[in-house]
Design a protein around this motif. Structure first.
Motif, PDB file in Angstrom:
ATOM      1  N   PHE A  14       1.082  -0.512  -0.271  1.00  0.00           N
ATOM      2  CA  PHE A  14      -0.035  -0.244  -0.078  1.00  0.00           C
ATOM      3  C   PHE A  14       0.595   1.255  -0.060  1.00  0.00           C
ATOM      4  O   PHE A  14       1.821   0.800  -0.053  1.00  0.00           O
ATOM      5  CB  PHE A  14      -1.068   0.312   1.405  1.00  0.00           C
ATOM      6  N   ALA A  15      -0.099   2.169  -0.069  1.00  0.00           N
ATOM      7  CA  ALA A  15       1.191   3.841  -0.661  1.00  0.00           C
ATOM      8  C   ALA A  15       0.853   4.527   0.702  1.00  0.00           C
ATOM      9  O   ALA A  15      -0.441   4.487   1.282  1.00  0.00           O
ATOM     10  CB  ALA A  15       1.436   4.233  -1.857  1.00  0.00           C
ATOM     11  N   ILE A  16       1.434   5.900   1.366  1.00  0.00           N
ATOM     12  CA  ILE A  16       0.447   6.948   1.991  1.00  0.00           C
ATOM     13  C   ILE A  16       0.973   7.809   1.270  1.00  0.00           C
ATOM     14  O   ILE A  16       2.209   7.747   1.161  1.00  0.00           O
ATOM     15  CB  ILE A  16       0.938   6.499   4.056  1.00  0.00           C
ATOM     16  N   ALA A  17       0.281   9.324   1.173  1.00  0.00           N
ATOM     17  CA  ALA A  17       0.325   9.956   0.827  1.00  0.00           C
ATOM     18  C   ALA A  17       0.017  11.380   1.532  1.00  0.00           C
ATOM     19  O   ALA A  17      -0.992  10.898   1.754  1.00  0.00           O
ATOM     20  CB  ALA A  17       0.581  10.540  -0.583  1.00  0.00           C
ATOM     21  N   GLY A  18       0.554  12.177   2.611  1.00  0.00           N
ATOM     22  CA  GLY A  18       0.152  13.141   3.464  1.00  0.00           C
ATOM     23  C   GLY A  18       1.049  14.514   3.097  1.00  0.00           C
ATOM     24  O   GLY A  18       1.215  15.235   2.054  1.00  0.00           O
ATOM     25  N   THR A  22       6.650  13.791   1.291  1.00  0.00           N
ATOM     26  CA  THR A  22       7.548  11.996   0.531  1.00  0.00           C
ATOM     27  C   THR A  22       6.065  11.090   0.232  1.00  0.00           C
ATOM     28  O   THR A  22       4.527  11.338   0.703  1.00  0.00           O
ATOM     29  CB  THR A  22       7.521  11.193   1.339  1.00  0.00           C
ATOM     30  N   VAL A  23       5.944  10.283  -0.515  1.00  0.00           N
ATOM     31  CA  VAL A  23       5.012   9.175  -0.538  1.00  0.00           C
ATOM     32  C   VAL A  23       5.780   8.072   0.006  1.00  0.00           C
ATOM     33  O   VAL A  23       6.948   7.648  -0.558  1.00  0.00           O
ATOM     34  CB  VAL A  23       4.630   9.437  -2.419  1.00  0.00           C
ATOM     35  N   ASP A  24       4.931   7.077   0.470  1.00  0.00           N
ATOM     36  CA  ASP A  24       5.601   5.752   1.200  1.00  0.00           C
ATOM     37  C   ASP A  24       5.158   4.350   0.658  1.00  0.00           C
ATOM     38  O   ASP A  24       3.484   4.657   0.792  1.00  0.00           O
ATOM     39  CB  ASP A  24       5.334   6.042   3.070  1.00  0.00           C
ATOM     40  N   ILE A  25       6.210   3.464   0.112  1.00  0.00           N
ATOM     41  CA  ILE A  25       5.303   2.524  -0.255  1.00  0.00           C
ATOM     42  C   ILE A  25       6.300   1.647   1.005  1.00  0.00           C
ATOM     43  O   ILE A  25       6.734   1.028   0.936  1.00  0.00           O
ATOM     44  CB  ILE A  25       5.970   2.025  -1.627  1.00  0.00           C
ATOM     45  N   PRO A  38      10.552  11.511  -2.809  1.00  0.00           N
ATOM     46  CA  PRO A  38      10.148  12.325  -2.423  1.00  0.00           C
ATOM     47  C   PRO A  38       8.599  13.289  -2.981  1.00  0.00           C
ATOM     48  O   PRO A  38       8.841  12.929  -4.661  1.00  0.00           O
ATOM     49  CB  PRO A  38      11.446  13.248  -3.250  1.00  0.00           C
ATOM     50  N   SER A  39       8.367  14.236  -2.453  1.00  0.00           N
ATOM     51  CA  SER A  39       6.835  14.637  -3.350  1.00  0.00           C
ATOM     52  C   SER A  39       6.974  16.421  -3.122  1.00  0.00           C
ATOM     53  O   SER A  39       7.722  17.218  -2.570  1.00  0.00           O
ATOM     54  CB  SER A  39       5.556  14.071  -3.033  1.00  0.00           C
ATOM     55  N   GLN A  40       5.875  17.005  -3.851  1.00  0.00           N
ATOM     56  CA  GLN A  40       5.633  18.334  -3.234  1.00  0.00           C
ATOM     57  C   GLN A  40       5.656  19.045  -2.594  1.00  0.00           C
ATOM     58  O   GLN A  40       5.941  19.969  -1.883  1.00  0.00           O
ATOM     59  CB  GLN A  40       5.120  18.961  -5.458  1.00  0.00           C
ATOM     60  N   TYR A  67       4.670   9.030 -10.344  1.00  0.00           N
ATOM     61  CA  TYR A  67       6.079   7.998  -9.353  1.00  0.00           C
ATOM     62  C   TYR A  67       6.315   6.817 -10.103  1.00  0.00           C
ATOM     63  O   TYR A  67       4.721   5.762 -10.303  1.00  0.00           O
ATOM     64  CB  TYR A  67       5.927   7.892  -8.204  1.00  0.00           C
ATOM     65  N   ASP A  68       6.893   6.134 -10.378  1.00  0.00           N
ATOM     66  CA  ASP A  68       7.266   4.674 -11.098  1.00  0.00           C
ATOM     67  C   ASP A  68       7.619   3.892 -10.065  1.00  0.00           C
ATOM     68  O   ASP A  68       8.929   3.976  -9.548  1.00  0.00           O
ATOM     69  CB  ASP A  68       8.389   4.831 -12.453  1.00  0.00           C
ATOM     70  N   THR A  69       6.773   3.387  -9.077  1.00  0.00           N
ATOM     71  CA  THR A  69       7.314   2.405  -8.266  1.00  0.00           C
ATOM     72  C   THR A  69       8.125   1.125  -8.354  1.00  0.00           C
ATOM     73  O   THR A  69       8.090   0.176  -7.479  1.00  0.00           O
ATOM     74  CB  THR A  69       5.795   2.369  -7.636  1.00  0.00           C
ATOM     75  N   VAL A  70       8.414   0.852  -9.693  1.00  0.00           N
ATOM     76  CA  VAL A  70       9.319  -0.760  -9.629  1.00  0.00           C
ATOM     77  C   VAL A  70      10.721   0.269 -10.010  1.00  0.00           C
ATOM     78  O   VAL A  70      11.799   0.119  -9.268  1.00  0.00           O
ATOM     79  CB  VAL A  70       9.009  -0.611 -11.139  1.00  0.00           C
ATOM     80  N   ALA A  71      10.624   1.197 -10.173  1.00  0.00           N
ATOM     81  CA  ALA A  71      11.597   1.897 -10.730  1.00  0.00           C
ATOM     82  C   ALA A  71      12.474   2.830  -9.164  1.00  0.00           C
ATOM     83  O   ALA A  71      13.161   3.558  -8.490  1.00  0.00           O
ATOM     84  CB  ALA A  71      12.431   2.906 -11.907  1.00  0.00           C
TER      85      ALA A  71
END
Length: 73
Positions: A14-18, A22-25, A38-40, A67-71
């Motif tokens: 799952f992913a968390i964005a707040g 950051t966007v955490d996977i 890293p996010s805006q 974001y490419d979550t594989v790379a």
């Protein structure tokens, strides 16, 4: 966190964005985030692509980031 979204194909991820920058996977089997992208900042909306490779994140300034979550970038 503002948004929590489960991976569309992998029930362990799952992913968390707040309101941070950051966007955490996450993987439920791990004690810490698998990736921190890293996010805006102050992320309001988020969704995975149907195949789970990408996450689109929108912030309060109407900036859309993909974001490419594989790379992990």
């Amino acid at each position: 966190p503002t948004q929590v979204k489960w991976h569309p194909l992998d029930n362990n991820r799952f992913a968390i964005a707040g309101d941070d920058t950051t966007v955490d996977i996450w993987d439920v089997r791990a004690p810490k985030a698998a990736a921190k992208l890293p996010s805006q900042g102050y992320n309001l909306n988020m969704n995975w692509s149907p195949n789970g490779q990408y996450i689109a994140v929108g912030n309060k300034n109407d900036i859309l980031s993909v974001y490419d979550t594989v790379a992990n970038k």
